[in-house]
Enzyme design. Structure first.
Site, PDB file in Angstrom:
ATOM      1  N   GLU A   1      -6.868   5.177  -8.108  1.00  0.00           N
ATOM      2  CA  GLU A   1      -8.123   5.704  -7.555  1.00  0.00           C
ATOM      3  C   GLU A   1      -8.732   6.829  -8.388  1.00  0.00           C
ATOM      4  O   GLU A   1      -8.038   7.728  -8.859  1.00  0.00           O
ATOM      5  CB  GLU A   1      -7.875   6.202  -6.122  1.00  0.00           C
TER       6      GLU A   1
ATOM      7  N   THR B   1     -13.331   1.081  -2.317  1.00  0.00           N
ATOM      8  CA  THR B   1     -12.553   1.530  -1.169  1.00  0.00           C
ATOM      9  C   THR B   1     -13.418   2.337  -0.196  1.00  0.00           C
ATOM     10  O   THR B   1     -14.600   2.549  -0.436  1.00  0.00           O
ATOM     11  CB  THR B   1     -11.329   2.340  -1.666  1.00  0.00           C
TER      12      THR B   1
ATOM     13  N   ASP C   1       0.855  -1.198   0.000  1.00  0.00           N
ATOM     14  CA  ASP C   1       0.000   0.000   0.000  1.00  0.00           C
ATOM     15  C   ASP C   1       0.887   1.243   0.000  1.00  0.00           C
ATOM     16  O   ASP C   1       1.253   1.748   1.059  1.00  0.00           O
ATOM     17  CB  ASP C   1      -0.893  -0.036   1.247  1.00  0.00           C
TER      18      ASP C   1
ATOM     19  N   LYS D   1     -10.075   2.123  -8.346  1.00  0.00           N
ATOM     20  CA  LYS D   1     -10.606   2.316  -6.987  1.00  0.00           C
ATOM     21  C   LYS D   1     -11.711   3.356  -6.988  1.00  0.00           C
ATOM     22  O   LYS D   1     -11.552   4.454  -7.532  1.00  0.00           O
ATOM     23  CB  LYS D   1      -9.493   2.780  -6.034  1.00  0.00           C
TER      24      LYS D   1
END
Length: 338
Positions: free
Chosen positions: A107, A168, A28, A143
């Protein structure tokens, strides 16, 4: 032949290598130079991680290249900044994909969290940038915030465009059920942020890993998915300590920061599998269906989830704005020949 007993060999093995036997380990981070030594399968990024990495001297070249791309695309300043942001997110993703054999998660702007069509459009734009760079969409997870609109955007992207989604900012059981029913590829329930909320809002200031509210939340979701045969997989995220990580051994995937990966690689305690399909089949859960009204009601009943979802969207949006401000300043310098 080795004379080392299996028990002793296990003690010599790091917690990280033991964990990898039960769970796919994901890094991550946006700092792709930090992941080599831990050999994760996949990697995940978010606006906050990209902002942190974009400030590091090592990554200025990526930022400069993205700005040149944004300026070359033309249009208004707003359009140039938006194109630069998209290019920057994908550029980090491309570098990460050189380091991991699996997938990267990129994302969609959190400011689009309540606009299904805009989320779909942005996701397709990101996928197009990856494909222009020669990366197949199978290696990318998009995401999206787990709002009702985000979940429906995920459903549309999966069904109509074959784009894999990672939902998420997931905190409630209602969000998890809606994601499973939408048949998205993967969800990221946030263990640590749930723990944070209980620490701040209750008298309990510490929890043993097996009674950590974030661990219990992910365990319930994992068991529900496996008991009822949903295809969506569970990737625990947002960890505060290695105890939380080890307590979820057996989860489909776990995405872990480089700091905690380092701790796990130095930790030689025994890691035992706690989650499994077999155990899930025996658990006492009932199948439920949620339409939009039922989803909104059930999610709203969970104060922690409501507060953490809105807080998470605000934080990611704030970091996106900070990144935009940084880009605008650098863009101005480039245009002024500095």
């Amino acid at each position: 032949m080795s004379s080392v007993s299996p028990d002793k060999r296990r003690k010599m093995e790091s917690a990280l290598s033991q964990l990898k036997k039960h769970t796919v380990v994901v890094a991550d981070t946006g700092d792709f130079n930090a992941i080599d030594e831990y050999k994760p399968q996949d990697a995940t990024t978010n606006p906050s991680l990209i902002l942190a990495a974009a400030k590091m001297p090592a990554y200025q070249q990526l930022l400069d290249q993205a700005i040149k791309y944004g300026i070359a695309k033309g249009g208004t300043e707003e359009e140039q900044v938006a194109n630069t942001m998209d290019k920057l997110f994908v550029s980090f993703g491309l570098e990460i994909l050189k380091k991991v054999p699996g997938r990267v998660s990129t994302e969609v702007d959190a400011r689009l969290s309540f606009d299904k069509d805009e989320m779909v459009a942005k996701a397709l734009k990101l996928i197009a940038l990856y494909e222009e760079a020669g990366i197949d969409k199978e290696r990318v997870l998009i995401k999206l915030s787990s709002t009702w609109e985000g979940i429906q955007a995920g459903k549309e992207l999966e069904e109509k465009h074959g784009v894999h989604c990672n939902m998420t900012l997931l905190f409630s059981f209602a969000q998890a059920v809606a994601c499973a029913e939408a048949k998205v590829t993967l969800i990221s329930p946030f263990v640590g942020r749930i723990f944070d909320w209980y620490k701040e809002n209750t008298d309990r200031k510490s929890f043993e890993p097996h009674e950590d509210p974030g661990v219990l939340s992910v365990t319930k979701i994992y068991n529900y998915y496996k008991k009822f045969g949903y295809s969506t997989v569970v990737m625990g995220a947002s960890f505060r300590n290695t105890g939380e990580v080890k307590a979820l051994a057996g989860c489909d995937l776990l995405t872990i920061s480089p700091g905690l990966l380092a701790e796990l690689s130095q930790d030689h305690s025994v890691v035992t599998q706690t989650l499994s399909v077999e155990k899930a089949k025996d658990c006492d859960l009932e199948k439920i269906h949620l339409d939009e009204k039922a989803f909104r009601w059930q999610h709203n009943e969970d104060r922690m989830a409501v507060e953490k979802l809105s807080d998470g969207i605000r934080k990611f949006a704030a970091d996106a704005i900070k990144l935009e401000t940084m880009i605008k300043e650098k863009m101005l310098n480039v245009k002024n020949g500095q």
